[in-house]
Enzyme design. Structure first.
Site, PDB file in Angstrom:
ATOM      1  N   HIS A 143      43.240  -2.194  10.287  1.00 30.62           N
ATOM      2  CA  HIS A 143      44.491  -2.491   9.587  1.00 30.62           C
ATOM      3  C   HIS A 143      44.168  -3.348   8.365  1.00 30.62           C
ATOM      4  O   HIS A 143      44.174  -4.578   8.424  1.00 30.62           O
ATOM      5  CB  HIS A 143      45.450  -3.217  10.539  1.00 30.62           C
ATOM      6  CG  HIS A 143      46.806  -3.491   9.962  1.00 30.62           C
ATOM      7  ND1 HIS A 143      47.902  -3.797  10.742  1.00 30.62           N
ATOM      8  CD2 HIS A 143      47.257  -3.516   8.685  1.00 30.62           C
ATOM      9  CE1 HIS A 143      48.961  -3.998   9.988  1.00 30.62           C
ATOM     10  NE2 HIS A 143      48.588  -3.845   8.715  1.00 30.62           N
ATOM     11  N   HIS A 153      53.436   0.865  10.992  1.00 31.07           N
ATOM     12  CA  HIS A 153      53.806  -0.538  11.153  1.00 31.07           C
ATOM     13  C   HIS A 153      55.115  -0.582  11.947  1.00 31.07           C
ATOM     14  O   HIS A 153      56.087   0.120  11.595  1.00 31.07           O
ATOM     15  CB  HIS A 153      54.055  -1.197   9.795  1.00 31.07           C
ATOM     16  CG  HIS A 153      52.817  -1.542   9.025  1.00 31.07           C
ATOM     17  ND1 HIS A 153      51.816  -0.642   8.775  1.00 31.07           N
ATOM     18  CD2 HIS A 153      52.417  -2.715   8.443  1.00 31.07           C
ATOM     19  CE1 HIS A 153      50.853  -1.230   8.067  1.00 31.07           C
ATOM     20  NE2 HIS A 153      51.197  -2.501   7.857  1.00 31.07           N
ATOM     21  N   GLU A 199      56.676  -5.885  13.295  1.00 31.19           N
ATOM     22  CA  GLU A 199      56.103  -7.015  12.528  1.00 31.19           C
ATOM     23  C   GLU A 199      57.246  -8.019  12.341  1.00 31.19           C
ATOM     24  O   GLU A 199      57.255  -9.076  12.957  1.00 31.19           O
ATOM     25  CB  GLU A 199      55.555  -6.522  11.186  1.00 31.19           C
ATOM     26  CG  GLU A 199      54.989  -7.640  10.301  1.00 31.19           C
ATOM     27  CD  GLU A 199      54.538  -7.155   8.909  1.00 31.19           C
ATOM     28  OE1 GLU A 199      54.918  -6.036   8.502  1.00 31.19           O
ATOM     29  OE2 GLU A 199      53.825  -7.937   8.223  1.00 31.19           O
TER      30      GLU A 199
END
Ligand code: ADE
Ligand code: ZN
Length: 352
Positions: free
Chosen positions: A23, A203, A206
């Site tokens: 990542h 993603h 988060e």
């Protein structure tokens, strides 16, 4: 808050152990010095007087406040050689941090929207990967990310532009502003990418809720979750992640800088690891968040008090979660084991 490890043997182990980085946004590795050098080379005006004043702007309150500056920084990238130079600099850093394998995200829409040809982006990055493999032995692949604040139609157009270079990237990701842009917005384009045989990541969790992690898994059918730290709020989700060995690519310094956790000492990575989730440590946007992958390891361990057993598990998770064949993974894990034995930490292998 910045942390240092008091134990030099553990610090050396974290530095030396072989690892994979799964990542990292290549545009987030653009150091201020390179931003200014490229601005001069390409005659691009920047709204900052010098490197120091640009660095001073790196005080973020949330994801969006970072993204605004990150997209401005990327505006100096115009030519294939710029993309090559940026990736070459990152890969040199990764090699010195003992990264054996890197899966690099790139955001083509940030560039094609400014008139940069897709081929300049992909060919520059791809050439840097091949040269790094030849020069330093690091393994390196590319993952094309769609910007989730843009439309699904835009993602489809971007995919079409990239298709002539299909052999140069291995997967598809989803990044940018998370809140208000749930994974299901991209259901059809991800389904199409799956049919093309591309690996899928996104993603999720988060800043966004655990529900976005469920949606990334069930609607997009991703193979890994980028960040995913909000999954900790949802016990059923945690059990699923652990049971199915779905890797989370966690980015500790990013989470601290973007106020996902107010302090590294409060990060939930140790609990997620304890719960059997395949967590990995990564740098996200190291030029903006205060450190590359080894800095993430050192500060996280110093802040949370984790030890060699967790170091082994995290490095092993990273080597096993890459999109590569089983034989290479096995060889990399053997290198990891050898490193732990050489450093006097063989007991951490058996405990893992
Ligand atoms: N693009 C670059 N870094 C990102 C992050 N941490 N979250 C979402 N999109 C990004
Ligand atoms: Zn990211």
């Amino acid at each position: 808050m910045s942390y240092r490890l008091p134990d030099p043997a553990l610090a050396a182990l974290l530095r030396d152990m072989p690892k994979a980085e799964l990542h990292v946004h290549i545009e987030g590795t653009l150091e201020p010095e390179l931003i200014f050098a490229l601005a001069e080379r390409n005659q691009v005006d920047l709204p900052y007087a010098d490197v120091a004043s640009l660095r001073e702007a790196y005080a973020f309150s949330d994801l969006q406040s970072f993204l605004d500056i990150y997209y401005a920084g990327a505006s100096v990238l115009l030519h294939e050689q710029d993309f090559y130079d940026m990736a070459r600099a990152y890969l040199a850093r990764a090699v010195s941090d003992h990264v054996l394998h890197a899966e690099i995200f790139f955001d083509p829409q940030t560039h094609t929207a400014r008139g940069v040809p897709m081929a300049s982006v992909i060919n520059g990055l791809y050439r840097a990967c091949r040269d790094a493999e030849r020069d330093w032995g690091i393994s390196c692949t590319l993952i094309l990310c769609f910007l989730r604040h843009l439309s699904e139609d835009d993602a489809f157009r971007t995919l079409a532009q990239a298709m002539p270079l299909r052999d140069r990237f291995i997967g598809i990701g989803l990044d940018s502003s998370e809140l208000g842009h749930p994974p299901e917005k991209f259901a059809r384009v991800f389904a199409h990418c799956r049919e093309l045989g591309l690996h899928l990541v996104a993603h999720a969790g988060e800043e966004g809720p655990a529900a976005y992690v469920w949606s990334a898994l069930d609607t997009l059918q991703v193979e890994r979750i980028d960040h995913g730290v909000q999954a900790h709020q949802d016990e059923a989700l945690m059990q699923r992640l652990a049971r199915e060995r779905i890797a989370l690519t966690v980015c500790p310094l990013s989470n601290q800088k973007l106020q996902v956790f107010p302090d590294l000492a409060l990060h939930n990575l140790p609990q997620m690891l304890d719960a059997g989730v395949a967590v990995t440590v990564n740098s996200d946007d190291p030029a903006y968040f205060g450190g590359y992958i080894n800095e993430n390891f050192e500060q996280l361990f110093a802040a949370t008090g984790m030890g060699p057993r967790q170091a082994y598990q995290l490095a092993r998770n990273s080597l096993e979660a890459g999109f590569v064949g089983e034989a290479r993974k096995k060889a990399w894990v053997q290198q990891l084991d050898d490193c732990f034995v050489r450093n006097g930490f063989a007991a951490a292998i058996d405990a893992g």
